[in-house]
Design a protein around this motif. Structure first.
Motif, PDB file in Angstrom:
ATOM      1  N   THR A  38       0.834  -1.190   0.000  1.00 54.83           N
ATOM      2  CA  THR A  38       0.000   0.000   0.000  1.00 54.83           C
ATOM      3  C   THR A  38       0.870   1.242   0.000  1.00 54.83           C
ATOM      4  O   THR A  38       2.072   1.177   0.266  1.00 54.83           O
ATOM      5  CB  THR A  38      -0.928  -0.003   1.239  1.00 54.83           C
ATOM      6  N   LYS A  39       0.275   2.392  -0.306  1.00 53.16           N
ATOM      7  CA  LYS A  39       0.997   3.650  -0.266  1.00 53.16           C
ATOM      8  C   LYS A  39       0.960   4.235   1.151  1.00 53.16           C
ATOM      9  O   LYS A  39      -0.013   4.054   1.888  1.00 53.16           O
ATOM     10  CB  LYS A  39       0.370   4.656  -1.244  1.00 53.16           C
ATOM     11  N   VAL A  40       2.032   4.952   1.497  1.00 58.38           N
ATOM     12  CA  VAL A  40       2.071   5.722   2.746  1.00 58.38           C
ATOM     13  C   VAL A  40       2.567   7.125   2.417  1.00 58.38           C
ATOM     14  O   VAL A  40       3.170   7.358   1.361  1.00 58.38           O
ATOM     15  CB  VAL A  40       2.990   5.064   3.796  1.00 58.38           C
ATOM     16  N   ARG A  41       2.302   8.043   3.319  1.00 58.00           N
ATOM     17  CA  ARG A  41       2.670   9.439   3.085  1.00 58.00           C
ATOM     18  C   ARG A  41       3.829   9.837   3.997  1.00 58.00           C
ATOM     19  O   ARG A  41       3.765   9.688   5.209  1.00 58.00           O
ATOM     20  CB  ARG A  41       1.481  10.368   3.332  1.00 58.00           C
ATOM     21  N   LEU A  42       4.908  10.359   3.385  1.00 57.88           N
ATOM     22  CA  LEU A  42       6.075  10.803   4.134  1.00 57.88           C
ATOM     23  C   LEU A  42       5.958  12.281   4.493  1.00 57.88           C
ATOM     24  O   LEU A  42       5.020  12.970   4.096  1.00 57.88           O
ATOM     25  CB  LEU A  42       7.345  10.553   3.327  1.00 57.88           C
ATOM     26  N   TRP A  43       6.950  12.764   5.222  1.00 58.74           N
ATOM     27  CA  TRP A  43       6.987  14.147   5.718  1.00 58.74           C
ATOM     28  C   TRP A  43       6.862  15.174   4.600  1.00 58.74           C
ATOM     29  O   TRP A  43       6.344  16.265   4.799  1.00 58.74           O
ATOM     30  CB  TRP A  43       8.305  14.374   6.457  1.00 58.74           C
ATOM     31  N   ASP A  44       7.353  14.843   3.381  1.00 54.47           N
ATOM     32  CA  ASP A  44       7.350  15.790   2.269  1.00 54.47           C
ATOM     33  C   ASP A  44       6.149  15.638   1.355  1.00 54.47           C
ATOM     34  O   ASP A  44       6.073  16.274   0.302  1.00 54.47           O
ATOM     35  CB  ASP A  44       8.637  15.638   1.461  1.00 54.47           C
ATOM     36  N   TRP A  49       5.544   3.157  -1.848  1.00 53.52           N
ATOM     37  CA  TRP A  49       4.895   1.904  -1.486  1.00 53.52           C
ATOM     38  C   TRP A  49       5.476   1.373  -0.186  1.00 53.52           C
ATOM     39  O   TRP A  49       6.691   1.386   0.016  1.00 53.52           O
ATOM     40  CB  TRP A  49       5.096   0.856  -2.580  1.00 53.52           C
ATOM     41  N   LEU A  50       4.621   0.858   0.677  1.00 50.23           N
ATOM     42  CA  LEU A  50       5.055   0.183   1.894  1.00 50.23           C
ATOM     43  C   LEU A  50       4.838  -1.312   1.720  1.00 50.23           C
ATOM     44  O   LEU A  50       3.724  -1.761   1.442  1.00 50.23           O
ATOM     45  CB  LEU A  50       4.253   0.681   3.104  1.00 50.23           C
ATOM     46  N   VAL A  51       5.907  -2.074   1.874  1.00 48.88           N
ATOM     47  CA  VAL A  51       5.870  -3.525   1.683  1.00 48.88           C
ATOM     48  C   VAL A  51       5.984  -4.182   3.051  1.00 48.88           C
ATOM     49  O   VAL A  51       7.001  -4.028   3.738  1.00 48.88           O
ATOM     50  CB  VAL A  51       7.020  -3.992   0.772  1.00 48.88           C
ATOM     51  N   TYR A  54       6.671 -10.630   4.361  1.00 53.37           N
ATOM     52  CA  TYR A  54       8.016 -11.195   4.322  1.00 53.37           C
ATOM     53  C   TYR A  54       8.434 -11.633   2.912  1.00 53.37           C
ATOM     54  O   TYR A  54       9.504 -11.263   2.419  1.00 53.37           O
ATOM     55  CB  TYR A  54       8.081 -12.376   5.291  1.00 53.37           C
ATOM     56  N   ALA A  55       7.591 -12.435   2.259  1.00 50.81           N
ATOM     57  CA  ALA A  55       7.956 -12.963   0.942  1.00 50.81           C
ATOM     58  C   ALA A  55       8.124 -11.844  -0.079  1.00 50.81           C
ATOM     59  O   ALA A  55       9.040 -11.878  -0.915  1.00 50.81           O
ATOM     60  CB  ALA A  55       6.895 -13.964   0.464  1.00 50.81           C
ATOM     61  N   ASP A  56       7.271 -10.826  -0.021  1.00 51.45           N
ATOM     62  CA  ASP A  56       7.378  -9.692  -0.948  1.00 51.45           C
ATOM     63  C   ASP A  56       8.655  -8.890  -0.685  1.00 51.45           C
ATOM     64  O   ASP A  56       9.298  -8.408  -1.624  1.00 51.45           O
ATOM     65  CB  ASP A  56       6.163  -8.781  -0.817  1.00 51.45           C
ATOM     66  N   ILE A 299       7.310  -3.209 -11.800  1.00 50.48           N
ATOM     67  CA  ILE A 299       7.428  -4.492 -11.123  1.00 50.48           C
ATOM     68  C   ILE A 299       6.047  -4.931 -10.671  1.00 50.48           C
ATOM     69  O   ILE A 299       5.351  -4.199  -9.965  1.00 50.48           O
ATOM     70  CB  ILE A 299       8.367  -4.395  -9.902  1.00 50.48           C
ATOM     71  N   GLU A 300       5.654  -6.124 -11.077  1.00 55.66           N
ATOM     72  CA  GLU A 300       4.381  -6.701 -10.655  1.00 55.66           C
ATOM     73  C   GLU A 300       4.614  -7.531  -9.398  1.00 55.66           C
ATOM     74  O   GLU A 300       5.440  -8.437  -9.373  1.00 55.66           O
ATOM     75  CB  GLU A 300       3.808  -7.604 -11.756  1.00 55.66           C
ATOM     76  N   ILE A 301       3.904  -7.189  -8.317  1.00 63.19           N
ATOM     77  CA  ILE A 301       4.067  -7.938  -7.078  1.00 63.19           C
ATOM     78  C   ILE A 301       2.827  -7.742  -6.212  1.00 63.19           C
ATOM     79  O   ILE A 301       2.218  -6.666  -6.214  1.00 63.19           O
ATOM     80  CB  ILE A 301       5.345  -7.489  -6.324  1.00 63.19           C
ATOM     81  N   ALA A 302       2.439  -8.802  -5.527  1.00 63.24           N
ATOM     82  CA  ALA A 302       1.290  -8.769  -4.610  1.00 63.24           C
ATOM     83  C   ALA A 302       0.034  -8.229  -5.281  1.00 63.24           C
ATOM     84  O   ALA A 302      -0.774  -7.543  -4.662  1.00 63.24           O
ATOM     85  CB  ALA A 302       1.631  -7.942  -3.367  1.00 63.24           C
ATOM     86  N   GLY A 303      -0.147  -8.526  -6.566  1.00 65.26           N
ATOM     87  CA  GLY A 303      -1.337  -8.093  -7.277  1.00 65.26           C
ATOM     88  C   GLY A 303      -1.345  -6.625  -7.646  1.00 65.26           C
ATOM     89  O   GLY A 303      -2.376  -6.109  -8.080  1.00 65.26           O
ATOM     90  N   ARG A 304      -0.243  -5.938  -7.483  1.00 62.26           N
ATOM     91  CA  ARG A 304      -0.138  -4.514  -7.807  1.00 62.26           C
ATOM     92  C   ARG A 304       1.024  -4.295  -8.761  1.00 62.26           C
ATOM     93  O   ARG A 304       1.858  -5.168  -8.975  1.00 62.26           O
ATOM     94  CB  ARG A 304       0.089  -3.681  -6.532  1.00 62.26           C
ATOM     95  N   THR A 305       1.096  -3.076  -9.300  1.00 64.59           N
ATOM     96  CA  THR A 305       2.209  -2.685 -10.143  1.00 64.59           C
ATOM     97  C   THR A 305       2.949  -1.518  -9.506  1.00 64.59           C
ATOM     98  O   THR A 305       2.380  -0.447  -9.297  1.00 64.59           O
ATOM     99  CB  THR A 305       1.740  -2.274 -11.553  1.00 64.59           C
TER     100      THR A 305
END
Length: 403
Positions: A38-44, A49-51, A54-56, A299-305
């Motif tokens: 999923t996406k997360v928001r940083l200070w700026d 993406w936040l992964v 473990y396997a991902d 990169i395709e991973i965990a059902g997302r791009t």
């Protein structure tokens, strides 16, 4: 996939739950189970993406389409400083990363590290002797956790231990998340000038240490003085700060789990000690703000791009609690668990160079301290212990203990 497709973008980093200093923030545990990429928001305002699975994490950390180069657009900076200038190969991709890393792999080879074990044992024993002869209670960070790895890395690198206060203070400024860009720049410059001076001395007067090896390579034209200096800065910072935090935080975790401490204290089996070290590394994982990367390609991973140019954070402390990788109550500390496959040291070509040294140092401490001081216990309530919530490396600023 754009960030607009996400129903809510949480802020990063997040706070740990009150009274749960050893556990990752619960919001990330929930995301791992329900929305592992999923996406997360940083200070700026950026949204990497936040992964969390473990396997991902292992798949991405081993993927050549992921870069550690912090100068690339999209790289997820965790604070407003733009750092990385003194981190040597830590923020480089292959082939330049591999070229520089090869210059210092030999001193950290397992056989070389094992040959250091008796010397590390003596350092630990001497420090515990001083503890027992000194005031009671005592701050374990000041008495053992910080001086032990500092002495070890100083001897290994060829850095005078008498300068430890100087480089510890500058290291703290560099790794403190709340430090200003100016504070971090000053600290980085001072450490760089200090290491450059030592490398310069060893160009003409080498010894039997890592900085002398680097100076020899400078004389041979394999490295520039700047490269040798930056490698020295990286090894000095990483070589004492991480292990120091694991010694103190691991001790506190064991004191809070007396059944596990009792198992460790009563065993004379080196395999039990080694298992305890791996489990504590998994359970605590002091690098608690993730590993930063940026995608070079889709990169395709965990059902997302993950699109080229997207920032990526692999939150390994949450991966280390993934029930798919650690099926038997992963939120429980169990020193009999086979936890060697944790991702505390990363994965792929950038996994921690000094992991053999860290493991050996922790084995010596955890096999010695609790047997020599079997009544060791906290001298203050848990809620009075100052945790490093403001740093890139997690631990405690102080750990008052008594016996």
């Amino acid at each position: 996939m754009s960030s607009a497709a996400e129903p809510e973008i949480p802020d990063f980093p997040a706070a740990r739950a009150p009274g749960c200093p050893f556990d990752p923030p619960p919001v990330w545990q929930t995301l791992r189970n329900e929305n592992p990429l999923t996406k997360v928001r940083l200070w700026d305002g950026s949204t990497p993406w936040l992964v969390t699975r473990y396997a991902d994490q292992r798949a991405l950390l081993a993927d050549p389409r992921i870069s550690v180069d912090s100068s690339r657009p999209g790289y997820p900076h965790l604070s407003p400083h733009g750092g990385g200038s003194n981190l040597a190969f830590l923020r480089m991709d292959d082939p330049e990363h591999a070229r520089l890393r090869r210059m210092v792999t030999a001193p950290f080879a397992i056989k070389r590290i094992e040959a250091m074990r008796p010397a590390v044992q003596k350092i630990v024993d001497d420090l515990i002797d001083d503890m027992l002869a000194g005031p009671n209670p005592v701050d374990l960070v000041e008495a053992l956790a910080l001086p032990m790895p500092t002495l070890v890395i100083s001897q290994l690198l060829g850095v005078p231990y008498t300068d430890h206060q100087f480089f510890q203070e500058n290291t703290n400024a560099i790794i403190r998340r709340t430090a200003t860009p100016e504070e971090r720049a000053v600290a980085g410059r001072q450490l760089g000038e200090y290491l450059a001076g030592l490398v310069g001395q060893k160009l003409t007067d080498p010894g039997d240490d890592v900085l002398s090896d680097l100076a020899t390579r400078v004389n041979a034209g394999e490295l520039t003085r700047r490269e040798a200096t930056q490698i020295g800065v990286l090894l000095l910072i990483a070589g004492h700060e991480t292990t120091a935090n694991m010694v103190a935080l691991g001790t506190l975790a064991l004191l809070e789990h007396p059944d596990q401490l009792d198992l460790l204290r009563k065993s004379d089996d080196p395999k039990v000690v080694a298992s305890a070290v791996e489990e504590l590394l998994r359970y605590l994982h002091i690098t608690h703000n993730g590993m930063q990367r940026v995608a070079l390609d889709d990169i395709e991973i965990a059902g997302r791009t993950i699109r080229a140019g997207d920032g990526v954070l692999t939150l390994n402390e949450v991966g280390n609690r993934d029930p798919e990788a650690f099926p038997d109550e992963p939120d429980t500390l169990d020193i009999t668990r086979n936890a060697r496959h944790h991702v505390t040291f990363g994965f792929g070509v950038h996994q921690c160079l000094g992991q053999s040294l860290a493991r050996m140092e922790l084995q010596v401490v955890y096999n010695t301290l609790y047997k020599r001081i079997p009544t060791l216990r906290r001298a203050v309530d848990l809620d009075q212990i100052p945790f490093k919530h403001d740093g890139f490396i997690y631990g405690v600023y102080e750990l008052p203990v008594t016996w």
